[in-house]
Design a protein around this motif. Sequence first.
Motif, PDB file in Angstrom:
ATOM      1  N   LEU A  31       0.833  -1.212   0.000  1.00 16.79           N
ATOM      2  CA  LEU A  31       0.000   0.000   0.000  1.00 16.79           C
ATOM      3  C   LEU A  31       0.865   1.258   0.000  1.00 16.79           C
ATOM      4  CD1 LEU A  31      -2.750  -1.228   2.466  1.00 16.79           C
ATOM      5  CD2 LEU A  31      -3.048  -0.726   0.034  1.00 16.79           C
ATOM      6  N   ALA A  32       1.980   1.213   0.734  1.00 17.41           N
ATOM      7  CA  ALA A  32       2.898   2.359   0.733  1.00 17.41           C
ATOM      8  C   ALA A  32       3.518   2.561  -0.652  1.00 17.41           C
ATOM      9  CB  ALA A  32       3.986   2.150   1.782  1.00 17.41           C
ATOM     10  N   SER A  33       3.772   1.464  -1.370  1.00 19.24           N
ATOM     11  CA  SER A  33       4.368   1.577  -2.705  1.00 19.24           C
ATOM     12  C   SER A  33       3.413   2.226  -3.702  1.00 19.24           C
ATOM     13  CB  SER A  33       4.782   0.189  -3.211  1.00 19.24           C
ATOM     14  OG  SER A  33       3.655  -0.581  -3.596  1.00 19.24           O
ATOM     15  N   HIS A  34       2.128   2.287  -3.362  1.00 20.33           N
ATOM     16  CA  HIS A  34       1.148   2.946  -4.233  1.00 20.33           C
ATOM     17  C   HIS A  34       0.866   4.383  -3.780  1.00 20.33           C
ATOM     18  CE1 HIS A  34       0.486  -1.150  -5.682  1.00 20.33           C
ATOM     19  NE2 HIS A  34      -0.125  -0.619  -6.709  1.00 20.33           N
ATOM     20  N   GLY A  35       1.732   4.924  -2.956  1.00 22.24           N
ATOM     21  CA  GLY A  35       1.652   6.334  -2.596  1.00 22.24           C
ATOM     22  C   GLY A  35       0.852   6.654  -1.353  1.00 22.24           C
ATOM     23  N   HIS A  36       0.286   5.647  -0.684  1.00 24.17           N
ATOM     24  CA  HIS A  36      -0.485   5.908   0.527  1.00 24.17           C
ATOM     25  C   HIS A  36       0.446   6.132   1.712  1.00 24.17           C
ATOM     26  CE1 HIS A  36      -4.147   4.884  -1.571  1.00 24.17           C
ATOM     27  NE2 HIS A  36      -3.642   3.714  -1.923  1.00 24.17           N
ATOM     28  N   GLU A  37      -0.030   6.877   2.671  1.00 28.81           N
ATOM     29  CA  GLU A  37       0.698   7.080   3.924  1.00 28.81           C
ATOM     30  C   GLU A  37       0.244   5.987   4.886  1.00 28.81           C
ATOM     31  OE1 GLU A  37       1.567  10.665   7.165  1.00 28.81           O
ATOM     32  OE2 GLU A  37       0.303  11.022   5.394  1.00 28.81           O
ATOM     33  N   VAL A  99     -11.417  -2.315   6.702  1.00 27.95           N
ATOM     34  CA  VAL A  99     -11.091  -3.530   5.955  1.00 27.95           C
ATOM     35  C   VAL A  99     -10.778  -4.618   6.981  1.00 27.95           C
ATOM     36  CG1 VAL A  99      -9.537  -4.625   4.301  1.00 27.95           C
ATOM     37  CG2 VAL A  99     -10.166  -2.205   4.023  1.00 27.95           C
ATOM     38  N   VAL A 100     -11.450  -5.753   6.883  1.00 30.57           N
ATOM     39  CA  VAL A 100     -11.264  -6.854   7.831  1.00 30.57           C
ATOM     40  C   VAL A 100     -10.572  -8.014   7.117  1.00 30.57           C
ATOM     41  CG1 VAL A 100     -12.385  -8.480   9.384  1.00 30.57           C
ATOM     42  CG2 VAL A 100     -13.309  -6.162   9.133  1.00 30.57           C
ATOM     43  N   ASP A 101      -9.422  -8.406   7.644  1.00 28.16           N
ATOM     44  CA  ASP A 101      -8.656  -9.514   7.071  1.00 28.16           C
ATOM     45  C   ASP A 101      -9.047 -10.808   7.789  1.00 28.16           C
ATOM     46  OD1 ASP A 101      -6.865 -11.227   5.945  1.00 28.16           O
ATOM     47  OD2 ASP A 101      -5.062 -10.102   6.511  1.00 28.16           O
ATOM     48  N   LEU A 102      -9.733 -11.691   7.073  1.00 37.06           N
ATOM     49  CA  LEU A 102     -10.238 -12.942   7.641  1.00 37.06           C
ATOM     50  C   LEU A 102      -9.413 -14.144   7.176  1.00 37.06           C
ATOM     51  CD1 LEU A 102     -14.057 -12.267   7.083  1.00 37.06           C
ATOM     52  CD2 LEU A 102     -12.836 -12.170   9.266  1.00 37.06           C
ATOM     53  N   TYR A 103      -8.128 -13.929   6.900  1.00 41.14           N
ATOM     54  CA  TYR A 103      -7.326 -15.029   6.346  1.00 41.14           C
ATOM     55  C   TYR A 103      -7.137 -16.158   7.360  1.00 41.14           C
ATOM     56  CZ  TYR A 103      -2.697 -15.013   8.575  1.00 41.14           C
ATOM     57  OH  TYR A 103      -1.652 -15.180   9.450  1.00 41.14           O
ATOM     58  N   ASP A 104      -7.309 -15.871   8.646  1.00 37.39           N
ATOM     59  CA  ASP A 104      -7.153 -16.886   9.689  1.00 37.39           C
ATOM     60  C   ASP A 104      -8.513 -17.154  10.327  1.00 37.39           C
ATOM     61  OD1 ASP A 104      -6.428 -18.564  11.711  1.00 37.39           O
ATOM     62  OD2 ASP A 104      -5.219 -17.104  12.811  1.00 37.39           O
ATOM     63  N   ASP A 180     -13.242 -10.345  -1.053  1.00 40.21           N
ATOM     64  CA  ASP A 180     -12.417 -10.763  -2.187  1.00 40.21           C
ATOM     65  C   ASP A 180     -11.219 -11.572  -1.692  1.00 40.21           C
ATOM     66  OD1 ASP A 180     -11.630 -11.039  -4.809  1.00 40.21           O
ATOM     67  OD2 ASP A 180     -11.733  -8.902  -5.272  1.00 40.21           O
ATOM     68  N   LEU A 181     -10.492 -12.153  -2.635  1.00 40.82           N
ATOM     69  CA  LEU A 181      -9.380 -13.034  -2.311  1.00 40.82           C
ATOM     70  C   LEU A 181      -8.058 -12.287  -2.276  1.00 40.82           C
ATOM     71  CD1 LEU A 181     -10.152 -16.187  -4.516  1.00 40.82           C
ATOM     72  CD2 LEU A 181     -10.840 -15.715  -2.165  1.00 40.82           C
ATOM     73  N   VAL A 182      -7.352 -12.439  -1.170  1.00 43.67           N
ATOM     74  CA  VAL A 182      -5.968 -11.970  -1.040  1.00 43.67           C
ATOM     75  C   VAL A 182      -5.188 -13.112  -0.400  1.00 43.67           C
ATOM     76  CG1 VAL A 182      -4.389 -10.274  -0.043  1.00 43.67           C
ATOM     77  CG2 VAL A 182      -6.658  -9.557  -0.835  1.00 43.67           C
ATOM     78  N   PRO A 183      -4.675 -14.042  -1.203  1.00 46.47           N
ATOM     79  CA  PRO A 183      -3.893 -15.139  -0.626  1.00 46.47           C
ATOM     80  C   PRO A 183      -2.666 -14.620   0.112  1.00 46.47           C
ATOM     81  CG  PRO A 183      -4.404 -15.546  -2.936  1.00 46.47           C
ATOM     82  CD  PRO A 183      -4.756 -14.118  -2.666  1.00 46.47           C
ATOM     83  N   PHE A 184      -2.074 -15.475   0.928  1.00 44.75           N
ATOM     84  CA  PHE A 184      -0.767 -15.140   1.470  1.00 44.75           C
ATOM     85  C   PHE A 184       0.197 -15.087   0.295  1.00 44.75           C
ATOM     86  CE2 PHE A 184       2.568 -14.981   4.597  1.00 44.75           C
ATOM     87  CZ  PHE A 184       1.918 -14.552   5.745  1.00 44.75           C
ATOM     88  N   GLN A 393      -3.723  -6.953  -4.855  1.00 40.75           N
ATOM     89  CA  GLN A 393      -4.431  -6.006  -5.712  1.00 40.75           C
ATOM     90  C   GLN A 393      -5.856  -5.659  -5.257  1.00 40.75           C
ATOM     91  OE1 GLN A 393      -3.423  -3.936  -8.262  1.00 40.75           O
ATOM     92  NE2 GLN A 393      -1.478  -4.606  -7.368  1.00 40.75           N
ATOM     93  N   PRO A 394      -6.651  -6.597  -4.753  1.00 46.04           N
ATOM     94  CA  PRO A 394      -7.992  -6.199  -4.280  1.00 46.04           C
ATOM     95  C   PRO A 394      -7.957  -5.115  -3.197  1.00 46.04           C
ATOM     96  CG  PRO A 394      -7.921  -8.557  -4.589  1.00 46.04           C
ATOM     97  CD  PRO A 394      -6.510  -8.064  -4.762  1.00 46.04           C
ATOM     98  N   VAL A 395      -6.972  -5.172  -2.314  1.00 44.75           N
ATOM     99  CA  VAL A 395      -6.857  -4.144  -1.268  1.00 44.75           C
ATOM    100  C   VAL A 395      -6.346  -2.839  -1.870  1.00 44.75           C
ATOM    101  CG1 VAL A 395      -5.832  -3.546   0.956  1.00 44.75           C
ATOM    102  CG2 VAL A 395      -6.420  -5.914   0.464  1.00 44.75           C
ATOM    103  N   VAL A 396      -5.411  -2.934  -2.807  1.00 46.31           N
ATOM    104  CA  VAL A 396      -4.908  -1.740  -3.494  1.00 46.31           C
ATOM    105  C   VAL A 396      -6.056  -1.024  -4.200  1.00 46.31           C
ATOM    106  CG1 VAL A 396      -3.449  -0.931  -5.388  1.00 46.31           C
ATOM    107  CG2 VAL A 396      -2.566  -2.630  -3.761  1.00 46.31           C
TER     108      VAL A 396
END
Length: 474
Positions: A31-37, A99-104, A180-184, A393-396
């Motif tokens: 996210l930082a690489s896309h210019g966000h603080e 944004v809620v990360d439910l990967y676990d 959406d899907l954000v795999p590890f 990318q979905p989070v970006v």
Amino acid sequence: MPIKIAVITDDVVTERMAGPAIRAWHLATELASHGHEVTLFSTRFADRQTADFTVTYSAVATGALEPLREVVAWADCVITQGYTTFFEPWILTQDKYLVVDLYDPIHIELLEAESAASPAEQEIALARAYDALDLQVEFGDFFICASQRQRDLWLGYLSAKRRLNFVNYRVDPELNQLIDLVPFGISNDDPPVTDGHVLRGVVPGIDADAEILLWAGGIYNWFDPVTLIRAVAELRRTRPSVHLVFMGVRHPLADAVADGSLRDAYRVAEELEVLGSHVHFLDGWVPYEQRHQYLLEADLGVSTHFVNAETAYSFRTRMLDYLWCGLPIVCTEGDEFAAIVAADELGEAVPARNVEALRAAIERLLADDNLRAQTRVRVRATAERYRWSSVVQPVVQYCAAPYKSPDGHPTARTIGPVFYAKRDATRRVRHVRAYVEINGWRRLIRRGTERTLAAGLRLVRRPRSSTAANDDPS
């Protein structure tokens, strides 16, 4: 348009990081690489720094809330995982994109992690997990998870909380704007080449010609190291150069992780007389930036588990490191990654608890240099799909144009005095039940009586006023 993003993790952010912190770190990086603080905040401890974003922490469990309050107040968007909003539900009352990360799937993981606890302790742990998930699902604007199988699980949970409704469906019939899907992922860069050794000729018992099977991660109750150790004990008879290395068996938060399988692994290795000769446990936790040295020295990556609900919905993060370093994989069937290993021919996936099938699979790969080389090529090709720059990318895309959930969170509760009073009362009842189950009613009554008497004595002995206390001639 760049926004201010707080990525919050309940894990420690140090040179020795486990899955939740690693995932939070890379989300922050991309996210930082896309210019966000971006600020990465740990509710426990952090001392790992980078020039790309801010890293900070406070020991929230001790009541040090002000740094967390400041970060949340600063942010436009909050990305959270685990139990953060369970312990700090006030975060949900802030006007932030959530944004809620439910990967676990913490509620399913607990079925194994707390398997040795008493029924009342199990009830407390599971109720806490469900309470945490309920709040996240009620208040989240956008959800992410690690696999399609997980997405099906969470769509069911979202449906039960009435988040699958006409409003969200009309906006997006595929519901990708909801979850959406954000795999590890794996590093965007290939692992650094190293000339030195960290295993061969370094770990006692591992010679220069050793064939190394690497278990790259902790040993928790949902894993089955015993079957693997038995397979290695059999394999050593035909391949005496085989060595199984458990890399960093102790989690950075060791007190928080059940370790029954770890104790079993040590016991069986000792009983089979392979401990230290063919099976090696590296205590501690390998620093994150050094893990590639162990992976590149291995011949195969291994992971064995039991077949259960935890397995079905897991996404083993260690398997991504195997991809990153081009390691052929031998694993147990039944989870999401085993299906990828089988479909992409990345090694072999064998039935659970089958010592002979596991032994044979390992021997086939070790005995055939060409097969192993061809498998490495396929592993590296699959790895390209899991670069962090790709999977995130979905989070970006969400953070590029953030939105509040169209349905307005229809089942979200009011976080206020009534909520806190009900929550605290429920927790006390659960803890009293657990105490009684373990210690009995008599001890509870005796303890209560002792506390009441102690409080009464303190009240009697307390000076009547500050003036009276100051007038004491002593």
